[in-house]
Scaffold this active site. Structure first.
Site: not given
Length: 411
Positions: A161, A304, A315, A333, A338, A397
């Site tokens: 991502c 994010h 985060e 998002k 996403h 990831f």
């Protein structure tokens, strides 16, 4: 050392297939999340996604060429064409000094799954010879290079991502060290297939909410995961000297890039958030070395912000540790879903637009901030604020963490 300015942008997304449409919906808080309508989802827990609509690719790409491209490449190519068009770059750069850093997380999954089905039903001799070039995730860089006649470095960066954010950061370094005059940077993704959604669903990453208005709700106490989106985005990064020599307009400047790894877990962020903190600190340190700022002005953070419980909590802690009360935070998002490999580039464009308008776009749908979240999340409607710097965060990831600092263009 060369500075890297943004002279062009392009976007294909669930909230708009042009810059003007994207910008309007971004600040109006209009999301692009809809019920799943392209396969039978009755046996799925996931009920919504965020697709690209009304693209009309055949109006600009001949049908014979479209048949040779997976949708992810189509999204990326059209975004890159927009960016190059806005920059007025064609014919104004040495092709061997023009790079292409366009990325994807998974590449041509629609092509792969389609050819697997073809082989199952009709045998291996019926598998298309275009399977590999349509499937491989580096082809987005290859296609854009071919289309633009770019003979410089052509590379895809695979960091899940964070892929397109890495491409922008590495494009910055390419220009800074004098290896290119301009780099087309970004990424795209088209993975709204049932098996992909099932995989994300079964790892409990996707939202199971049925209401599109409450499906992607980052930092909300009722968040249940992210909504899968699709699309692509690209920017033209250009050395300030090259842009100035040809009279090109600058929309912003990438001044800082921090990249770290959690080295912890294949999907979950490290609980202490230390590597995210370091990516932010590295990016800000680099930016301050180039463009020192007073420390009093707010910084807009395009988080994010996936809407998963662990990501948002970790985060938010990292943002609080590094920026404290100066951070004004939102998650794009909440509107686009996403876009995985394309997310970082879309969010850099949103950050540039935020600086230019002096507005923080809202985190749409988020209503009640989780008690564990101790940062200023902009919800409801866009908020006007006096800022000239943004921080765009991308996490992937595998433990990839990327911070990109975008500053307003110098007068």
């Amino acid at each position: 050392m060369e500075r890297a300015v943004i002279t062009g942008m392009g976007v294909v997304s669930p909230i708009g297939n042009s810059l003007s449409e994207f910008e309007t919906n971004l600040f109006a808080g209009h999301h692009g999340i809809v019920p799943i309508d392209h396969f039978d989802a009755s046996d799925m827990g996931v009920k919504v996604y965020a697709p690209v609509r009304d693209l009309g690719a055949s109006r600009t790409i001949p049908e014979n060429e479209l048949r040779r491209l997976d949708p992810y490449c189509v999204f990326g190519l059209l975004a890159a064409r927009q960016a190059v068009g806005q920059a007025g770059l064609r014919g104004h750069v040495d092709p061997y000094r023009l790079g292409v850093f366009m990325s994807s997380g998974l590449g041509g999954t629609e092509t792969l799954l389609g050819e697997v089905e073809t082989m199952r039903q009709r045998g291996p001799r019926r598998v298309s010879p275009l399977l590999l070039p349509k499937w491989i995730p580096n082809m987005i860089a290859g296609i854009v290079s071919i289309d633009m006649g770019a003979h410089g470095a052509s590379i895809s960066h695979n960091a899940a991502c964070a892929s397109s954010a890495v491409s922008i950061g590495e494009g910055l370094r390419l220009i800074r060290h004098g290896y290119a005059d301009a780099v087309i940077c970004g990424g795209a993704e088209a993975i709204a297939q049932k098996v992909v959604m099932a995989g994300f669903q079964n790892m409990r990453a996707l939202s199971t909410a049925g209401d599109p208005d409450r499906a992607s709700i980052p930092f909300d106490r009722e968040r249940k995961g992210f909504v899968l989106g699709e699309g692509g985005a690209a920017i033209v990064l250009e050395s300030a000297s090259h842009a100035g020599a040809r009279g090109a307009r600058s929309f912003g400047e990438i001044t800082g890039y921090g990249v770290t790894s959690d080295a912890s877990h294949i999907t979950a962020p490290a609980a202490d958030g230390e590597a995210i903190v370091r990516s932010i600190e590295f990016a800000l340190r680099e930016a301050n070395a180039l463009r020192p700022e007073s420390g009093d002005e707010p910084i807009y953070v395009n988080a994010h912000g996936t809407g998963t419980v662990l990501n948002d909590r970790t985060e938010a802690t990292a943002i609080s540790r590094t920026l404290g009360d100066r951070a004004l935070v939102s998650s794009t998002k909440s509107m686009t879903g996403h876009l995985l490999g394309g997310a970082g580039a879309v969010e850099v464009i949103a950050s540039v637009m935020a600086i230019r308008k002096g507005l923080v776009p809202p985190t749409v749908g988020t209503a009640q901030i989780d008690d564990d979240i101790d940062i200023d999340i902009v919800t409801g409607a866009a908020r006007r604020a006096p800022f000239s710097r943004t921080l765009s965060l991308s996490l992937g990831f595998g433990g990839h963490n990327v911070g990109l600092v975008i500053d307003a263009p110098e007068d």
